[in-house]
Design a protein around this motif. Structure first.
Motif, PDB file in Angstrom:
ATOM      1  N   GLY A  41       0.873  -1.180   0.000  1.00 56.48           N
ATOM      2  CA  GLY A  41       0.000   0.000   0.000  1.00 56.48           C
ATOM      3  C   GLY A  41       0.900   1.217   0.000  1.00 56.48           C
ATOM      4  N   GLY A  42       1.375   1.630   1.185  1.00 56.69           N
ATOM      5  CA  GLY A  42       2.387   2.674   1.260  1.00 56.69           C
ATOM      6  C   GLY A  42       3.782   2.094   1.118  1.00 56.69           C
TER       7      GLY A  42
ATOM      8  N   PRO B  23      -4.105  -3.883  -5.003  1.00 58.99           N
ATOM      9  CA  PRO B  23      -5.485  -4.092  -5.448  1.00 58.99           C
ATOM     10  C   PRO B  23      -5.732  -3.498  -6.838  1.00 58.99           C
ATOM     11  CG  PRO B  23      -5.389  -2.412  -3.707  1.00 58.99           C
ATOM     12  CD  PRO B  23      -3.986  -2.845  -3.964  1.00 58.99           C
ATOM     13  N   ALA B  24      -6.510  -4.198  -7.643  1.00 62.74           N
ATOM     14  CA  ALA B  24      -6.851  -3.691  -8.974  1.00 62.74           C
ATOM     15  C   ALA B  24      -7.641  -2.392  -8.885  1.00 62.74           C
ATOM     16  CB  ALA B  24      -7.653  -4.746  -9.737  1.00 62.74           C
TER      17      ALA B  24
ATOM     18  N   ALA C  54      -9.648  -3.749   1.790  1.00 62.70           N
ATOM     19  CA  ALA C  54      -8.230  -3.643   2.166  1.00 62.70           C
ATOM     20  C   ALA C  54      -7.870  -2.174   2.302  1.00 62.70           C
ATOM     21  CB  ALA C  54      -7.362  -4.338   1.117  1.00 62.70           C
ATOM     22  N   GLY C  55      -8.358  -1.545   3.398  1.00 62.28           N
ATOM     23  CA  GLY C  55      -8.187  -0.114   3.593  1.00 62.28           C
ATOM     24  C   GLY C  55      -6.734   0.321   3.580  1.00 62.28           C
ATOM     25  N   GLY C  56      -5.852  -0.539   4.054  1.00 63.13           N
ATOM     26  CA  GLY C  56      -4.431  -0.213   4.119  1.00 63.13           C
ATOM     27  C   GLY C  56      -3.769  -0.136   2.756  1.00 63.13           C
ATOM     28  N   LEU C  57      -4.467  -0.589   1.713  1.00 60.87           N
ATOM     29  CA  LEU C  57      -3.891  -0.535   0.363  1.00 60.87           C
ATOM     30  C   LEU C  57      -4.551   0.555  -0.484  1.00 60.87           C
ATOM     31  CD1 LEU C  57      -3.603  -4.379  -0.434  1.00 60.87           C
ATOM     32  CD2 LEU C  57      -2.009  -2.909   0.804  1.00 60.87           C
ATOM     33  N   ARG C  58      -5.422   1.358   0.152  1.00 61.74           N
ATOM     34  CA  ARG C  58      -6.105   2.426  -0.582  1.00 61.74           C
ATOM     35  C   ARG C  58      -5.282   3.711  -0.508  1.00 61.74           C
ATOM     36  NH1 ARG C  58     -10.766   4.095   1.610  1.00 61.74           N
ATOM     37  NH2 ARG C  58     -11.612   4.839  -0.359  1.00 61.74           N
ATOM     38  N   TYR C  59      -4.149   3.748  -1.199  1.00 62.40           N
ATOM     39  CA  TYR C  59      -3.291   4.930  -1.156  1.00 62.40           C
ATOM     40  C   TYR C  59      -2.931   5.297  -2.587  1.00 62.40           C
ATOM     41  CZ  TYR C  59       0.515   8.028   0.163  1.00 62.40           C
ATOM     42  OH  TYR C  59       1.324   9.125   0.306  1.00 62.40           O
TER      43      TYR C  59
ATOM     44  N   GLU D 166      -5.730  -6.903   3.488  1.00 63.75           N
ATOM     45  CA  GLU D 166      -4.496  -6.444   2.844  1.00 63.75           C
ATOM     46  C   GLU D 166      -3.571  -7.640   2.583  1.00 63.75           C
ATOM     47  OE1 GLU D 166      -5.789  -5.185   5.578  1.00 63.75           O
ATOM     48  OE2 GLU D 166      -6.188  -3.052   5.219  1.00 63.75           O
ATOM     49  N   SER D 167      -3.326  -8.409   3.659  1.00 67.44           N
ATOM     50  CA  SER D 167      -2.442  -9.568   3.559  1.00 67.44           C
ATOM     51  C   SER D 167      -2.953 -10.569   2.536  1.00 67.44           C
ATOM     52  CB  SER D 167      -2.333 -10.266   4.919  1.00 67.44           C
ATOM     53  OG  SER D 167      -2.297  -9.349   5.977  1.00 67.44           O
TER      54      SER D 167
END
Lengths: 460, 460
Positions: free
Chosen positions: B268-269, B300-301, B341-346, B390-391
């Protein structure tokens, strides 16, 4: 491998997972009285239990054999999280300013987050070996249901969990765990069983109860050849499977050259308590250790089975369908106040644990809810892990012991069982932090009323 | 200690916790471009960052030094859960029928349940050492906020977490974790800051955003001498602290005599990805290993920064207040679809990771949500652990690799990072199991619009 004294976390390689379970019946100075058939008032024959349990588990239930080999397929599943760590609580010790050394054995690293899979995996294995393809069980908030769903999946068993309706609707998270592992969850009372339909006819809005859910699960298992029933505590074979906990702790203490003066575990049906304590009681009964550990069972003041109950034959369930067990009981009709430690809200207790308390080998201690959460928050802020409310009773016991050591100025070694994490209990912490958590008085009148209903067993 | 091949869980004693962090800047064949001050478009001087970060962290942010010693008080907190286990996924391998050997490094055993405390503990320590007594930060669903609250408590720091309002109201569990550890949580936008008040004047019902929360946390830290700001990913020093993950994995592979052909982590970050992958890239850059591992970043796509973004200078936040960073970006105005997967929404990514992708050292791979959850459920049903969404992107990547190995009939060794558990994400599993989870198309128009807003940097 670890530096004595300095270690925070004493770990073992998976080759050190115990190879056998320990059966305390072999060493008790005086054995517990046998269970009795509720009709004949005679000990049930193994065949009486065969519609519900596989023969391997029935044998473990009644045997006096000291050790049972753990089957390799069970040890292989244990490898997913066992051996569990033994922690030295350096930070909690500093916060308390105690001369005591505090250790805790942490069972929350299992997939289900508690000690329950130690027996659910064994039970699933033996059922599968006996040709069973489906399991039923009951669950309240879902600790046991999720542990059995995980285990059933490992041995390709189908599983149906009857979940108390009020929890099904208000506490969805463990239900979702069960479903993620492929289990089926039914809100109880349901229309799938005669017991459920009977309840619903009387009260279509019944919130359900553990007693009703047990009746439904047992009814279904008794009526289907491919299906057995599975229980998460109280019975001898369940406590047997949990003894991997204490056996590992003994190896871990040996690694750091220490041994507990006192062993503390929370006690509801008794499986977590027995799992940690029985191997240390073995040491005491056989004189096979540097010292004899004092053993303490911690229970809630709102459901004080061991400290305020009577020692008598009673039913294991609310409806009065199970065999009679000689145990400490508050009466099978007793409904404990709604404390957050749902796993400790049981009117009775393991017959083995009850007998050990009766004979003075185990001390029981009751703690009130607010004090228990105070200890749990202190533990979380020092050691990091947020304890399950059940486990928090043992934390409270350990803190009391450590403060006594401080007051007396005498060091001692304290071991307690941290049986699970509190990830699904944060609403209870919320209530505590906002000052909304309440203590309950000892429910004297309710207990008196329930005890008046004890079954009559001539000569017992 | 563990039997090669047969082991399920490869564990290390706490004496094997790494003693230093690895800085990949020392070994990159071509270093990333420096960050730029948004006004002057010049690299910021250390003093520019001093109102927000302690000097130790600023030095780690810009240094080319290969290793930094881990301070003993930080290692001491690491002992609460490190070293983390490396698992061999025997059961997943069997279910897939693959000739591949699959390993996963599990970071979910930390108190906060993810890899985040590896850096939060270090950041809390350095801030404390610099005389700081309070920290601020922002959090979405609460992963970072809870990790920092745990760490702050270990070093007696106060902490205020600005939590995006919609999460504050709809996802209370990690907020309750923060409070259990003694942290303060504020719903953002708040009336405590000028940035918050400005938003609320325009829209009293604003649901908040991560960008707004960052602005509030930064504003408070910049305005108070006793208070610093803390960030959970993207920056070089954050990735540095996470390299304990990959270093431990290398020791664990050595114990069983294996080495990965491919290393997969979600990104993500970039801090989870860098933490696992950089030590293996070190091996590749220095030729210091039996083979050169292929390295894959899974994203994520719906937020395909590395696979569909542009490599350009952009702001790290939505509001355009941070230094400009050269990175893959979808545009700082891009708001990703609401995947679980909120942690990959960057919208952006770590400048180091971006440069490694740009130069072909790292492959990026995007996966759609439904397929990711399908892999996660298969993983949970075989290996027991329920992965964080996320994982689960890394699980999906590993499954794809294992199936490719099967199709090609060639064995290979796969390592993936299981960065956290999904105990607080079961509602997402619920949606998946009920067929209600949706995939999102590549948001081409939104990205195009956001990219039109990229800041202009002459000569870059």
């Amino acid at each position: 491998m670890t530096q004595p004294g300095a270690a925070t976390k004493i770990v073992l390689p998976e080759s050190e997972i115990p190879t056998r379970w320990y059966n305390i019946l072999a060493d008790m100075p005086s054995p517990p009285d046998p269970p009795l058939h509720p009709g004949t008032k005679q000990p049930p024959a193994p065949e009486d239990l065969a519609p519900l349990f596989p023969m391997d588990l029935i044998e473990q239930e009644v045997s006096g054999q000291r050790y049972f080999d753990i089957p390799e397929p069970v040890r292989d599943v244990y490898r997913l999280w066992r051996p569990t760590p033994l922690y030295r609580a350096h930070r909690l010790e500093r916060a308390l300013g105690t001369p005591a050394r505090i250790y805790y054995k942490y069972e929350g690293t299992s997939p289900a987050g508690s000690h329950k899979p130690n027996t659910s995996v064994a039970q699933a294995y033996y059922n599968r070996r006996a040709g069973i393809t489906r399991l039923t069980t009951e669950t309240g908030a879902g600790q046991w249901g999720s542990a059995l769903a995980f285990a059933a999946r490992q041995f390709d068993l189908e599983i149906r969990v009857y979940m108390v309706k009020v929890s099904y609707e208000q506490k969805p998270y463990r239900r979702l765990m069960i479903e993620t592992w492929g289990g089926e969850v039914v809100s109880s009372p349901s229309r799938l069983t005669a017991s459920g339909r009977r309840i619903l006819e009387d009260d279509p809005d019944s919130p359900g109860s553990l007693g009703i859910a047990i009746s439904e699960a047992v009814e279904e298992a008794a009526g289907r050849k491919d299906t057995n029933y599975s229980l998460g505590s109280v019975l001898n074979h369940v406590l047997l499977h949990q003894t991997v906990i204490g056996q590992e702790a003994q190896k871990q203490f040996a690694l750091v050259g220490d041994y507990p003066d006192v062993v503390i575990a929370c006690c509801g049906g008794g499986s977590n308590f027995g799992g940690l304590a029985f191997p240390f009681l073995h040491d005491r009964f056989t004189g096979n250790a540097p010292k004899a550990a004092r053993v303490v069972a911690a229970e809630p003041a709102a459901c004080p089975t061991l400290t305020r109950g009577v020692y008598a034959y009673d039913f294991g369930d609310t409806a009065g369908l199970t065999p009679l067990m000689k145990m400490y009981t508050l009466g099978h009709g007793f409904i404990p106040p709604g404390i957050h430690a749902g796993g400790l809200r049981y009117h009775g207790d393991s017959p083995i644990v009850s007998k050990l308390v009766r004979d003075g080998h185990v001390q029981a201690q009751a703690y009130s809810q607010v004090g228990v959460f105070e200890a749990a928050v202190q533990f979380a802020r020092t050691e990091g892990i947020i304890p399950a409310p059940e486990s928090a009773h043992a934390v409270k016991g350990a803190v009391e012991e450590a403060l006594a050591a401080k007051a007396e100025g005498t060091p001692r070694t304290i071991l307690f069982g941290l049986s699970g994490h509190g990830h699904f209990d944060l609403a209870a912490y919320d209530q505590y932090l906002r000052g909304r958590l309440q203590d309950y008085e000892y429910p004297a009148e309710m207990v008196e009323k329930a005890l008046a209903d004890l079954p009559v067993v001539p000569g017992a």
